[in-house]
Design an enzyme around this catalytic site. Sequence first.
Site, PDB file in Angstrom:
ATOM      1  N   ASP A  43       0.818  -1.214   0.000  1.00 47.41           N
ATOM      2  CA  ASP A  43       0.000   0.000   0.000  1.00 47.41           C
ATOM      3  C   ASP A  43       0.850   1.261   0.000  1.00 47.41           C
ATOM      4  O   ASP A  43       0.598   2.190  -0.754  1.00 47.41           O
ATOM      5  CB  ASP A  43      -0.983  -0.012   1.193  1.00 47.41           C
ATOM      6  CG  ASP A  43      -0.313  -0.321   2.539  1.00 47.41           C
ATOM      7  OD1 ASP A  43       0.929  -0.484   2.593  1.00 47.41           O
ATOM      8  OD2 ASP A  43      -1.041  -0.414   3.552  1.00 47.41           O
ATOM      9  N   ASP A  54       7.022   3.899   3.409  1.00 49.91           N
ATOM     10  CA  ASP A  54       7.222   4.937   4.426  1.00 49.91           C
ATOM     11  C   ASP A  54       8.704   4.935   4.812  1.00 49.91           C
ATOM     12  O   ASP A  54       9.531   5.530   4.129  1.00 49.91           O
ATOM     13  CB  ASP A  54       6.278   4.660   5.602  1.00 49.91           C
ATOM     14  CG  ASP A  54       6.345   5.709   6.696  1.00 49.91           C
ATOM     15  OD1 ASP A  54       6.959   6.768   6.470  1.00 49.91           O
ATOM     16  OD2 ASP A  54       5.774   5.486   7.779  1.00 49.91           O
ATOM     17  N   PHE A  89      -0.391  10.878   8.170  1.00 47.24           N
ATOM     18  CA  PHE A  89      -0.911   9.524   8.313  1.00 47.24           C
ATOM     19  C   PHE A  89      -2.237   9.430   7.575  1.00 47.24           C
ATOM     20  O   PHE A  89      -3.160  10.201   7.827  1.00 47.24           O
ATOM     21  CB  PHE A  89      -1.080   9.143   9.787  1.00 47.24           C
ATOM     22  CG  PHE A  89      -1.205   7.657   9.976  1.00 47.24           C
ATOM     23  CD1 PHE A  89      -0.071   6.854  10.053  1.00 47.24           C
ATOM     24  CD2 PHE A  89      -2.450   7.054  10.020  1.00 47.24           C
ATOM     25  CE1 PHE A  89      -0.183   5.468  10.175  1.00 47.24           C
ATOM     26  CE2 PHE A  89      -2.563   5.671  10.153  1.00 47.24           C
ATOM     27  CZ  PHE A  89      -1.429   4.880  10.230  1.00 47.24           C
ATOM     28  N   ASP A 132      -4.965   1.243   7.083  1.00 44.15           N
ATOM     29  CA  ASP A 132      -5.729   1.240   8.325  1.00 44.15           C
ATOM     30  C   ASP A 132      -5.112   2.117   9.394  1.00 44.15           C
ATOM     31  O   ASP A 132      -3.942   2.484   9.342  1.00 44.15           O
ATOM     32  CB  ASP A 132      -5.791  -0.184   8.885  1.00 44.15           C
ATOM     33  CG  ASP A 132      -4.445  -0.602   9.492  1.00 44.15           C
ATOM     34  OD1 ASP A 132      -3.431  -0.545   8.763  1.00 44.15           O
ATOM     35  OD2 ASP A 132      -4.390  -0.947  10.684  1.00 44.15           O
TER      36      ASP A 132
HETATM   37  P1  IMP Z   1       7.582   1.133   6.339  1.00 39.80           P
HETATM   38  O1  IMP Z   1       8.092  -0.230   6.731  1.00 39.80           O
HETATM   39  O2  IMP Z   1       7.881   2.180   7.356  1.00 39.80           O
HETATM   40  O3  IMP Z   1       7.961   1.568   4.938  1.00 39.80           O
HETATM   41  O4  IMP Z   1       6.025   1.074   6.444  1.00 39.80           O
HETATM   42  C1  IMP Z   1       5.257   0.455   5.556  1.00 39.80           C
HETATM   43  C2  IMP Z   1       3.993  -0.025   6.211  1.00 39.80           C
HETATM   44  O5  IMP Z   1       3.559   0.830   7.276  1.00 39.80           O
HETATM   45  C3  IMP Z   1       2.913  -0.013   5.183  1.00 39.80           C
HETATM   46  O6  IMP Z   1       2.825  -1.295   4.575  1.00 39.80           O
HETATM   47  C4  IMP Z   1       1.692   0.339   5.982  1.00 39.80           C
HETATM   48  O7  IMP Z   1       1.082  -0.844   6.436  1.00 39.80           O
HETATM   49  C5  IMP Z   1       2.183   1.111   7.161  1.00 39.80           C
HETATM   50  N1  IMP Z   1       2.011   2.577   7.006  1.00 39.80           N
HETATM   51  C6  IMP Z   1       2.962   3.497   6.765  1.00 39.80           C
HETATM   52  N2  IMP Z   1       2.442   4.737   6.657  1.00 39.80           N
HETATM   53  C7  IMP Z   1       1.106   4.588   6.835  1.00 39.80           C
HETATM   54  C8  IMP Z   1      -0.003   5.507   6.819  1.00 39.80           C
HETATM   55  O8  IMP Z   1       0.113   6.731   6.610  1.00 39.80           O
HETATM   56  N3  IMP Z   1      -1.233   4.972   7.047  1.00 39.80           N
HETATM   57  C9  IMP Z   1      -1.424   3.632   7.258  1.00 39.80           C
HETATM   58  N4  IMP Z   1      -0.426   2.739   7.264  1.00 39.80           N
HETATM   59  C10 IMP Z   1       0.841   3.219   7.056  1.00 39.80           C
HETATM   60 MG    MG Z   2       1.465  -2.776   5.362  1.00 39.85          MG
END
Ligand code: IMP
Ligand code: MG
Length: 193
Positions: free
Chosen positions: A117, A120, A169, A176
Amino acid sequence: MPPMPLQLGRTLIDRERIRARVAEMGRALAADLTRELLQEGNGQDALNHADRIVMLPVLTGAVVFVADLIREMPMRLSMRVVTVSSYPGASTQSKGAMLRGALPSDLRGRHVVVVDDILDTGQTLGLLRDLILEQKPASLRIAVLLSKLVPRKVEVKVDYSGFDIPDEFVVGYGLDYDGFYRNLPDIVVLEER
Ligand code: IMP
Ligand code: MG
């Protein structure tokens, strides 16, 4: 300290823009994968019969995106799933990525497309990329609907990205907060009350 009260705020990306962009992404993916299969030299046979393309959505956030994406890809493909959690419970901060359960073990020699999705910190997709490459797939592509414009903790090269978004966010279209709001058709900012 109790969690900050949060509420749905403004719509960042509405369903029509999502629909149009996901259709473009599906067409691009299908074209690139088709070209790759034809280059392998097995011609139409590879396109029509072989089990070469594996879509790998990251549960749970990618379920809505992948459902729309694969319907824009008129070709032979199969799907596996992988579960990674990074936001346990009511949190809007990344706590690192954790694989839950096993990674599919039959990726060797296949063209793998990881679908998530949102990118981040990069920890989720960085972890998955490293684990998948150990299996020696024929190729690995990463597709995300959203890329947050924040410094990454782990550098990840994403091949297909739908939209760049600011450091806010967001929920909806599969994303979610504490397990809820995945069913919203638009992508909406979650704000402090
Ligand atoms: P990362 O490992 O920090 O890149 O985060 C990725 C995961 O964090 C995604 O697959 C999402 O499930 C969750 N995530 C990151 N940012 C958001 C947001 O703004 N809303 C909801 N879920 C998020
Ligand atoms: Mg995720």
